[in-house]
Design a protein around this motif. Structure first.
Motif, PDB file in Angstrom:
ATOM      1  N   GLU A  67     -20.866  -2.056  33.426  1.00 28.34           N
ATOM      2  CA  GLU A  67     -20.891  -2.977  34.735  1.00 28.34           C
ATOM      3  C   GLU A  67     -20.830  -4.208  34.321  1.00 28.34           C
ATOM      4  O   GLU A  67     -19.862  -5.150  35.058  1.00 28.34           O
ATOM      5  CB  GLU A  67     -21.724  -2.528  35.712  1.00 28.34           C
ATOM      6  N   LEU A  68     -21.806  -4.754  33.924  1.00 31.71           N
ATOM      7  CA  LEU A  68     -21.767  -6.066  33.132  1.00 31.71           C
ATOM      8  C   LEU A  68     -20.425  -6.601  32.518  1.00 31.71           C
ATOM      9  O   LEU A  68     -19.933  -7.728  32.718  1.00 31.71           O
ATOM     10  CB  LEU A  68     -22.973  -6.662  32.611  1.00 31.71           C
ATOM     11  N   GLU A  69     -20.198  -5.888  31.542  1.00 29.67           N
ATOM     12  CA  GLU A  69     -18.963  -6.329  30.728  1.00 29.67           C
ATOM     13  C   GLU A  69     -17.618  -6.061  31.513  1.00 29.67           C
ATOM     14  O   GLU A  69     -16.804  -6.879  31.428  1.00 29.67           O
ATOM     15  CB  GLU A  69     -18.654  -5.519  29.551  1.00 29.67           C
ATOM     16  N   LEU A  70     -17.610  -5.238  32.693  1.00 28.72           N
ATOM     17  CA  LEU A  70     -16.339  -5.124  33.345  1.00 28.72           C
ATOM     18  C   LEU A  70     -16.248  -6.481  34.343  1.00 28.72           C
ATOM     19  O   LEU A  70     -15.249  -7.084  34.584  1.00 28.72           O
ATOM     20  CB  LEU A  70     -16.559  -3.798  34.290  1.00 28.72           C
ATOM     21  N   LYS A  71     -17.394  -7.044  34.741  1.00 30.73           N
ATOM     22  CA  LYS A  71     -17.479  -8.084  35.723  1.00 30.73           C
ATOM     23  C   LYS A  71     -17.238  -9.256  34.865  1.00 30.73           C
ATOM     24  O   LYS A  71     -16.172 -10.225  35.518  1.00 30.73           O
ATOM     25  CB  LYS A  71     -18.802  -8.228  36.397  1.00 30.73           C
ATOM     26  N   GLN A  72     -17.779  -9.416  33.488  1.00 31.80           N
ATOM     27  CA  GLN A  72     -17.125 -10.435  32.736  1.00 31.80           C
ATOM     28  C   GLN A  72     -15.740 -10.371  32.397  1.00 31.80           C
ATOM     29  O   GLN A  72     -15.142 -11.565  32.393  1.00 31.80           O
ATOM     30  CB  GLN A  72     -18.155 -10.495  31.428  1.00 31.80           C
ATOM     31  N   ALA A  73     -15.193  -9.149  32.175  1.00 33.75           N
ATOM     32  CA  ALA A  73     -13.619  -8.984  31.978  1.00 33.75           C
ATOM     33  C   ALA A  73     -12.930  -9.578  33.143  1.00 33.75           C
ATOM     34  O   ALA A  73     -11.783 -10.053  32.935  1.00 33.75           O
ATOM     35  CB  ALA A  73     -13.516  -7.723  31.675  1.00 33.75           C
ATOM     36  N   ASP A  74     -13.306  -9.032  34.380  1.00 35.71           N
ATOM     37  CA  ASP A  74     -12.453  -9.205  35.672  1.00 35.71           C
ATOM     38  C   ASP A  74     -12.683 -11.008  36.002  1.00 35.71           C
ATOM     39  O   ASP A  74     -11.802 -11.649  36.136  1.00 35.71           O
ATOM     40  CB  ASP A  74     -13.296  -8.617  36.756  1.00 35.71           C
ATOM     41  N   LYS A  75     -13.838 -11.659  35.590  1.00 41.33           N
ATOM     42  CA  LYS A  75     -13.919 -13.026  35.648  1.00 41.33           C
ATOM     43  C   LYS A  75     -12.943 -13.668  34.874  1.00 41.33           C
ATOM     44  O   LYS A  75     -12.270 -14.734  35.205  1.00 41.33           O
ATOM     45  CB  LYS A  75     -15.220 -13.382  35.317  1.00 41.33           C
ATOM     46  N   ARG A  76     -13.040 -13.419  33.668  1.00 43.91           N
ATOM     47  CA  ARG A  76     -12.018 -13.844  32.439  1.00 43.91           C
ATOM     48  C   ARG A  76     -10.589 -13.853  32.883  1.00 43.91           C
ATOM     49  O   ARG A  76      -9.814 -14.581  32.658  1.00 43.91           O
ATOM     50  CB  ARG A  76     -12.356 -13.102  30.973  1.00 43.91           C
ATOM     51  N   ALA A  77     -10.259 -12.472  33.397  1.00 48.90           N
ATOM     52  CA  ALA A  77      -9.051 -12.280  33.739  1.00 48.90           C
ATOM     53  C   ALA A  77      -8.411 -13.020  34.715  1.00 48.90           C
ATOM     54  O   ALA A  77      -7.397 -13.628  34.848  1.00 48.90           O
ATOM     55  CB  ALA A  77      -8.713 -10.749  34.150  1.00 48.90           C
ATOM     56  N   ALA A  78      -9.659 -13.336  35.939  1.00 44.83           N
ATOM     57  CA  ALA A  78      -9.167 -14.270  37.048  1.00 44.83           C
ATOM     58  C   ALA A  78      -8.920 -15.590  36.471  1.00 44.83           C
ATOM     59  O   ALA A  78      -8.148 -16.661  37.064  1.00 44.83           O
ATOM     60  CB  ALA A  78     -10.317 -14.399  37.803  1.00 44.83           C
ATOM     61  N   GLU A  79      -9.678 -16.201  35.514  1.00 48.41           N
ATOM     62  CA  GLU A  79      -9.661 -17.642  34.859  1.00 48.41           C
ATOM     63  C   GLU A  79      -8.050 -17.490  34.162  1.00 48.41           C
ATOM     64  O   GLU A  79      -7.651 -18.634  34.216  1.00 48.41           O
ATOM     65  CB  GLU A  79     -10.746 -17.693  33.879  1.00 48.41           C
ATOM     66  N   ILE A  80      -7.901 -16.429  33.473  1.00 46.34           N
ATOM     67  CA  ILE A  80      -6.478 -16.639  32.777  1.00 46.34           C
ATOM     68  C   ILE A  80      -5.343 -16.645  33.974  1.00 46.34           C
ATOM     69  O   ILE A  80      -4.441 -17.442  33.444  1.00 46.34           O
ATOM     70  CB  ILE A  80      -6.282 -15.553  31.926  1.00 46.34           C
ATOM     71  N   LYS A  81      -5.501 -15.871  34.640  1.00 48.26           N
ATOM     72  CA  LYS A  81      -4.493 -15.783  35.904  1.00 48.26           C
ATOM     73  C   LYS A  81      -4.530 -17.083  36.548  1.00 48.26           C
ATOM     74  O   LYS A  81      -3.216 -17.514  36.815  1.00 48.26           O
ATOM     75  CB  LYS A  81      -4.883 -14.717  36.734  1.00 48.26           C
TER      76      LYS A  81
END
Length: 105
Positions: A67-81
């Motif tokens: 869950e933590l890694e998924l949240k971090q991945a979502d945050k990184r994806a939002a930053e990239i977007k």
């Protein structure tokens, strides 16, 4: 005297035979009890409560980590977007200014 020695040796042999018979009987009894105990142990269910609890703890920890890694991945994806959006706006403005002749390529 020879008969005394002979009688003593025979008595010792008889005593040794008796001791050996007792030892064999005890060894047989011990082996029988050991076999019975090993059969009981083999037939008995092992207590798996501790193992199950440990497995459940590992699963819970793994789920938290995922869950933590998924949240971090979502945050990184939002930053990239967001970064991609800003870049595309910048490139679009540059291209428009070139097309309009405001800026040279």
């Amino acid at each position: 005297m020879a008969s005394d020695i002979s009688g003593g040796v025979q008595a010792m042999e008889a005593e040794a035979a008796r001791v050996l018979d007792e030892a064999r009987a005890k060894a047989s009894d011990i082996a029988l009890k050991a076999r019975e105990e090993s059969r009981k142990m083999a037939a008995a269910e092992l207590p798996l409560d501790d193992v199950k609890a440990e497995g459940a703890r590992w699963i819970k920890d793994a789920e938290k980590q995922a869950e933590l890694e998924l949240k971090q991945a979502d945050k990184r994806a939002a930053e990239i977007k967001a970064s991609a959006g800003k870049r595309s706006d910048h490139y679009a403005k540059m291209l428009a200014s070139i097309v309009l002749g405001e800026k040279a390529a």
